[in-house]
Scaffold this motif. Structure first.
Motif, mmCIF file in Angstrom:
data_model
loop_
_atom_site.group_PDB
_atom_site.id
_atom_site.type_symbol
_atom_site.label_atom_id
_atom_site.label_comp_id
_atom_site.label_asym_id
_atom_site.label_seq_id
_atom_site.Cartn_x
_atom_site.Cartn_y
_atom_site.Cartn_z
ATOM 1 N N LEU B 72 4.225 0.388 -11.570
ATOM 2 C CA LEU B 72 4.099 1.689 -10.911
ATOM 3 C C LEU B 72 5.190 2.642 -11.380
ATOM 4 C CD1 LEU B 72 2.687 3.238 -8.467
ATOM 5 C CD2 LEU B 72 4.677 2.543 -7.175
ATOM 6 N N GLU B 95 -0.527 -0.285 -0.539
ATOM 7 C CA GLU B 95 0.716 0.177 0.062
ATOM 8 C C GLU B 95 0.724 1.688 0.021
ATOM 9 O OE1 GLU B 95 2.457 -1.654 1.608
ATOM 10 O OE2 GLU B 95 2.449 -3.657 0.732
ATOM 11 N N GLN B 96 0.888 2.280 1.179
ATOM 12 C CA GLN B 96 0.855 3.747 1.207
ATOM 13 C C GLN B 96 1.963 4.382 0.387
ATOM 14 O OE1 GLN B 96 0.645 5.547 4.989
ATOM 15 N NE2 GLN B 96 -1.067 4.263 5.592
ATOM 16 N N THR B 97 3.124 3.697 0.399
ATOM 17 C CA THR B 97 4.241 4.270 -0.363
ATOM 18 C C THR B 97 3.866 4.437 -1.824
ATOM 19 O OG1 THR B 97 5.075 2.096 0.215
ATOM 20 C CG2 THR B 97 6.562 3.960 0.516
ATOM 21 N N TYR B 98 3.199 3.417 -2.381
ATOM 22 C CA TYR B 98 2.818 3.490 -3.790
ATOM 23 C C TYR B 98 1.820 4.620 -4.002
ATOM 24 C CZ TYR B 98 4.630 -1.317 -3.835
ATOM 25 O OH TYR B 98 5.398 -2.428 -3.710
ATOM 26 N N GLU B 101 3.536 7.960 -3.908
ATOM 27 C CA GLU B 101 4.323 8.271 -5.103
ATOM 28 C C GLU B 101 3.440 8.697 -6.261
ATOM 29 O OE1 GLU B 101 7.152 5.080 -5.940
ATOM 30 O OE2 GLU B 101 7.607 5.209 -3.813
#
Lengths: 403, 221
Positions: B72, B95-98, B101
């Protein structure tokens, strides 16, 4: 008393001699410094400087005691642990704040006074008596021409014997002196404390090892079973492309594809339960947000941290939050939940509350006892407040020992 | 059936599992694309992109050496220097964070974020590759579900049908595709979309891509 030959050939007489000689040196230095501080302090007491000197004399205990504990290693195989608490804040103020409140500081001052008035003088006397006899008799042979020849032979035989005999009082006194020093300077409770520290450390090591194992299992599942299953669904999907719709083979392939896809979904959840990857990659805040997004009950996340925390702390906090939110969804009938997290004074505080029906009981065999164990294993505490009718508030506190 | 028959693409595949890497290459070639490089770690990925200047990168999030999110990070860095590079990222789990981003890099144009499992849904996967290469945005339905569940309150104002349409739109599908999935007319979908945007106080948008971004931005709130 052991075999004298073996005793005299061992290192103990020499260690004892070194202990007493260093005792005399430290004692002389202590007496000299104390004398300067006390006399100077008294003379200058009118000016405030004198009070500072007297204050320094009063606080000489911990300084001398540190030397004394080091010297103990000469005649005592057991380490003498430092019974003082570590100051909470850096700098001399933090040090003073802790030391002035400790009983140990005043015990040590007492030791310094006794040592200055009596002990080191006894060290000196024992050394002087034990060593002077052989020195004098040896000196007689060398320097005194008046001694007749049979006297010389007698002295030549006696001198080594005197040296050997001198080893006994030196060793006995050194042993007594060391026992006294240990009693005052490294009390038993400090030893128990040291053992407890060791137990806590070994427990922390176990927790860490368990964590490493979880990660290994997760890695193996990910690199093995999961990749193969994805490969399988891919192969089935490609095979399906070559079959006309509605043919029996196509139906079978579709079924197999569906089964493999379901297995993948289950495996994914299993792996997440074993070890949450996002926690490793992004830390507690991101992982907690991720938990919240999966929760059937709406959860507000409010966690502020200065940066990443030690792995064990992050993991423990994560699982406590995860299991608590699962409990909220299962038992609480809550409409909302909130997770707050702060780092205060090197402790992580996490508070999880919900507006449900309350009545959560750690003895009732819910997941709560498991959470208590998890917190305890990381040296933390977990407090549960859950009156009937709610709200339920679970507070986790974890010390963040630096790694 | 692919949604659109696009030009053949030049693809770089980055995936550390050998088995899956071979599978991905086979799948892409089967649909007429050319895999110019298939690599197993983030460093090799950057080198391959520099050498081949591909139309699209298909990359796993998790790669050696650290097996965290090197893949990523690598594509986000690549897009910072090559804003037009299309990337489709495959993740072990959502994963929401990924997702966040990725969507934040170059305003989310030419970005896809899919669960690895979707590779098995071969035609949908190839559709996603084509859409991302064409500058679109594709987000895994799981992410959309999570985002939807997070913003429950205003979404209560939507009808069940409107929520279905919103989820599909958020995944980056065009009106045509949504209409085909729900087996209704395109005009009906356009009406639903208009009503959704109005209820969520979002500016009306005709362009699929801008609409997806608006919806996702709203959901990420």
């Amino acid at each position: 008393m052991q075999n004298p030959v073996r005793f005299l050939a061992s290192s103990w007489p020499w260690r004892s001699l070194a202990y007493l000689v260093s005792g005399v040196l430290v004692g002389a230095a202590t007496v000299a410094s104390l004398a300067v501080l006390l006399i100077g302090g008294t003379l200058l007491a009118v000016a405030l400087v004198g009070l500072v000197l007297l204050f320094a004399a009063a606080l000489s205990g911990p300084v001398v005691a540190r030397f004394e504990r080091m010297r103990l290693r000469l005649v005592d195989h057991d380490p003498a642990p430092d019974p003082h608490r570590a100051p909470l804040e850096p700098g001399w103020r933090g040090w003073l704040a802790v030391r002035l409140r400790e009983q140990q500081t005043w015990r040590e001052l007492g030791y310094v006074v006794v040592s200055a008035l009596a002990l080191w003088w006894i060290d000196f006397a024992i050394l002087a008596l034990s060593l002077s006899l052989p020195v004098v008799s040896a000196g007689e042979i060398v320097v005194d021409p008046q001694v007749p020849w049979f006297g010389r032979i007698f002295l030549a035989v006696v001198t080594p014997v005197l040296v050997l005999v001198a080893a006994y009082p030196v060793t006995v006194w050194a042993g007594a002196r060391a026992a006294l020093a240990r009693t005052i300077l490294a009390p038993r409770d400090a030893e128990i404390g040291a053992r407890l520290t060791e137990v806590a450390r070994s427990r922390a090591r176990l927790v860490d090892a368990f964590e490493v194992e979880r990660r290994r299992i997760e890695r193996d599942l990910h690199d093995g079973a999961q990749q193969r299953l994805v490969g399988l669904t891919l192969a089935l999907g490609l095979a399906r492309l070559d079959l006309p719709d509605g043919s029996p083979a196509a139906g079978s392939i579709d079924d197999a594809h569906e089964q493999a896809t379901l297995a993948l979904a289950e495996l994914r959840e299993l792996i997440r339960g074993v070890h949450p990857q996002v926690l490793t990659d992004r830390g507690l805040i991101a992982a907690a947000a991720d938990l919240a997004s999966r929760s059937p009950v709406p959860v507000d996340i409010d966690i502020t941290l200065p940066g990443r925390l030690p792995t064990a702390v992050e993991t423990t906090a994560y699982f406590v939050i995860a299991e608590t939110l699962a409990n909220v969804a299962k038992h609480s009938r809550a409409g909302r939940a909130a997770v707050r997290g702060r780092l205060l004074d090197r402790r992580l505080i996490v508070e999880i509350r919900d507006d449900g029906v309350g009545g959560a009981d750690s003895a009732a065999g819910t997941g709560l006892s498991g959470l208590l164990d998890r917190a305890a294993a990381a040296d933390g505490t977990l407090a549960v407040s859950s009156p009937a009718g709610g709200p339920t508030i679970i507070t986790l506190e974890l010390p963040c020992r630096s790694e | 059936m692919p949604v659109r028959v696009d030009r053949p693409l030049r693809v770089v595949v980055a995936e550390d599992a050998v088995l899956l890497r071979a599978g991905l290459v086979g799948l892409l070639e089967r649909f007429g694309h050319t895999v110019v490089a298939a690599v197993g770690d983030a460093t090799a990925l950057a080198a391959a992109v520099a050498t081949h200047e591909p139309d699209i990168v298909v990359a796993d999030v998790r790669m050696p050496p650290g097996f965290t999110d090197e893949g990523l990070r690598a594509v986000v860095a690549l897009r910072a220097s090559r804003p037009s590079l299309a990337v489709l990222v495959l993740s072990q789990y959502v994963e929401q964070t990924y997702a966040t981003e990725l969507l934040d890099s170059q305003r989310g144009a030419g970005v896809g974020y899919l669960l690895k499992d979707r590779v098995g849904q071969v035609t949908q996967f190839i559709d996603a590759v084509n859409q991302v290469a064409a500058g679109g945005t594709v987000v895994d339905p799981e992410v959309v579900l999570q985002l939807l569940s997070r913003r429950r309150d205003p979404l209560r104002r939507l009808t069940a049908r409107e929520r279905e349409v919103l989820a599909l739109a958020a995944e980056g599908r065009s009106n045509t595709a949504i209409a085909r999935t729900l087996v209704v007319s395109e005009a009906a979908i356009a009406k639903h979309i208009g009503s959704i945007l109005a209820k969520l106080d979002l500016p009306p948008a005709d362009d699929d891509h801008r609409r997806v971004l608006a919806v996702l931005a709203y959901l990420r709130g």
